[in-house]
Design a protein around this motif. Structure first.
Motif, PDB file in Angstrom:
ATOM      1  N   UNK A  37       4.730   7.302 -38.538  1.00 21.20           N
ATOM      2  CA  UNK A  37       4.148   7.403 -39.487  1.00 21.20           C
ATOM      3  C   UNK A  37       4.270   6.250 -40.175  1.00 21.20           C
ATOM      4  N   UNK A  38       4.049   6.284 -41.575  1.00 16.23           N
ATOM      5  CA  UNK A  38       3.862   4.356 -42.012  1.00 16.23           C
ATOM      6  C   UNK A  38       4.591   3.559 -42.264  1.00 16.23           C
ATOM      7  N   UNK A  39       3.850   2.941 -43.000  1.00 16.56           N
ATOM      8  CA  UNK A  39       4.670   1.631 -44.246  1.00 16.56           C
ATOM      9  C   UNK A  39       5.022   0.663 -42.601  1.00 16.56           C
ATOM     10  N   UNK A  40       3.745   0.685 -42.036  1.00 11.93           N
ATOM     11  CA  UNK A  40       4.054  -0.694 -40.319  1.00 11.93           C
ATOM     12  C   UNK A  40       3.101  -2.041 -40.944  1.00 11.93           C
ATOM     13  N   UNK A  41       3.158  -2.530 -40.116  1.00 14.55           N
ATOM     14  CA  UNK A  41       2.586  -3.800 -40.278  1.00 14.55           C
ATOM     15  C   UNK A  41       1.934  -3.474 -39.223  1.00 14.55           C
ATOM     16  N   UNK A  42       0.529  -4.935 -40.026  1.00 11.02           N
ATOM     17  CA  UNK A  42      -0.608  -4.635 -38.958  1.00 11.02           C
ATOM     18  C   UNK A  42      -0.550  -5.126 -38.080  1.00 11.02           C
TER      19      UNK A  42
END
Length: 522
Positions: free
Chosen positions: A110-115
């Motif tokens: 999914x999204x909302x992950x750190x670089x």
């Protein structure tokens, strides 16, 4: 069947009439070389270093997994009047069978992950090879949430073997928590090679959208401080106080005579902690013991899972007592004896030819008597009769702890852990000695089949951990001399000279089990 260089073979023998032509009688001699389990052989790797007398040639031919060996004799070789052993010096060896593993990994991310986090993937190939029984890391994946996001309970990432033998895999996961919220996870996938190559396995990783979001309150969250008893030497310890940027607090210390402020503080920008150095003064041997009371106040302190009032004890001397126990109802004659020493000190008598003296040795010479029945010597005194076990190793399960009041110890090891044991958290330093105090943690309870309750709370960063649980507060004794002598039917004399090997962190009592020494009839 002899075993050489990881292969074996069956020696062969023939019965030939004296004077007969050997190749005419038997043709050639033949035998088979077999690899040991987990190994393979190749005829191209085998030869003989030299030909024995009367042998023309030796050939090695591959026969599936084995090698057929044919020995050809000289055409004119005749059988002598005695038995003959023909030894071949075979050069060659079997090699470990190379086992391969090949599979694919897919990840729904999914999204909302750190670089820097690993991304979504579909049927990414992985492969490796090794010997039977060998285990190694195949690959790893790491995922971290964006700032202020976390995975809520029931929405955690997962990794599973969906095709393949799950028992051949170990998926080790390392979790990262921020303010008690899951914000990062590392998967490391290990494989143990079995006796056959495997292809087509598939591993699925699911990293859900970390939809939970929090705004960190401007509060102090927790602290780290070594609260083990102090020795009587001066010592400096560092207290690290963790919290949100801008959280303010104050720390005071009271030694029983006066309270001193260690300073007001604010968690600085760009950091999540503040450090305070605390200086504890030394005690002279025989001075009164001191209890230091540290009091932490400030933003959010009342919401912490740790106490805001912390006690650290300092003893100027340790009392070590030799006592006794018995179930014989009328037995008398044993009086407790004690000696004193500085905390966490070892004997200066390290030479086998030195005789301990002063506080480093105690002795007794007692006539034990009964007023009814009869008794006699059963055996001599042993060190174990004093309950003098020094320490035990015990390994935790593969899990980490954050500010936890308990740890879980593996089956078998848990049986050796007792309430009152003390220990330190291994540091990873190759010179770490878990048997030496002062000790930061104490076992306060045993709950269920594997849970060990401890004080204070513990935070770990690796797993599993082999802890060293120390008995008797770290004090140790050694039995130098002893005797058990019959005087009459109601009196037995016992003597012992006991060396104090080490004074630990707290007072300790070693109790002699008199019942082990006597046969008593009522």
């Amino acid at each position: 069947m002899p075993e050489i260089n990881n292969y074996t073979f069956s020696p062969v023998s023939y019965t030939i009439t004296e004077g007969a032509n050997v190749p005419g009688a038997i043709g050639t001699a033949n035998f088979t070389i077999y690899p040991l389990p987990g190994y393979e052989i190749d005829a191209a790797d085998f030869s003989v270093s030299s030909l024995p007398a009367n042998v023309t040639s030796v050939t090695f031919t591959q026969a599936e997994l084995n090698i057929e060996v044919e020995v050809t004799f000289d055409a004119g070789y005749t059988m002598p009047p005695n038995n003959v052993t023909i030894a071949l010096c075979v050069v060659g060896q079997a090699n470990p069978v190379v086992i391969t593993i090949a599979g694919t990994v897919s990840a729904v991310v999914g999204g909302n992950l750190a670089a820097g986090s690993d991304t979504a993937e579909t049927n990414t190939a992985y492969s490796n090879s090794g010997a039977t029984g060998e285990s190694e890391l195949l690959f790893s994946r790491a995922y971290n949430t964006a700032t202020n996001y976390y995975w809520a309970e029931g929405n955690f990432p997962s990794a599973n073997v969906v095709t393949g033998n799950q028992s051949d895999y170990l998926i080790d996961q390392t979790q990262t928590y921020t303010n008690n919220k899951l914000t990062g996870i590392l998967y490391e996938v290990y494989y143990t090679y079995t006796g056959a190559s495997v292809a087509g396995d598939h591993i699925s990783i699911n990293v859900p959208y970390p939809s939970a979001k929090y705004v960190e309150a401007t509060e102090i969250h927790y602290y780290k401080l070594n609260t083990a008893d102090l020795s009587n030497a001066a010592e400096k310890r560092t207290m690290t106080i963790y919290g949100a940027e801008g959280a303010a607090g104050n720390l005071t210390i009271n030694n029983g005579a006066a309270e001193t402020s260690l300073g007001a503080f604010v968690i600085p920008s760009g950091k999540n902690y503040h450090e305070v150095e605390i200086q504890f003064e030394g005690l002279n041997y025989g001075d009164p013991d001191v209890t230091y009371t540290l009091t932490l106040t400030g933003d959010g302190v009342s919401n912490m899972d740790q106490p805001s009032t912390i006690y650290i004890y300092q003893k100027s001397k340790i009392e070590l007592t030799i006592s006794s126990s018995t179930t014989i109802p009328t037995l008398t004659g044993f009086t407790d004896i004690s000696t004193f020493g500085a905390p966490n000190t070892g004997t200066p008598y390290v030479n086998a030819y030195e005789t301990p003296s002063g506080s480093w040795v105690v002795s007794f010479d007692y006539d034990l008597t009964i007023s009814s029945g009869s008794m006699a010597k059963a055996r001599d005194i042993k060190l174990s009769d004093f309950g003098a076990q020094g320490w035990v190793d015990a390994t935790s399960y593969d899990e980490m702890y954050f500010n936890s009041s308990s740890i879980d110890i593996q089956d078998g090891d848990i049986d050796n852990v007792a309430i009152g044991d003390v220990f330190n958290l291994p540091t990873g330093d190759p010179y770490f000695d878990g048997t030496k105090g002062p000790f930061e943690y104490e076992v306060t309870g045993l709950t269920g089949s594997n849970q060990v309750d401890i004080s204070p709370n513990i935070t770990t960063t690796t797993s599993p951990i082999t802890f060293i649980f120390v008995k008797n507060g770290g004090s140790e004794i050694n039995l130098l001399e002893q005797s058990v002598t019959n005087i009459d039917g109601q009196t037995v004399n016992i003597t012992a000279t006991i060396e104090i090997v080490k004074f630990g962190s707290s007072d300790a009592t070693f109790t002699l089990n008199i019942d082990n020494l006597l046969n008593w009839v009522s």
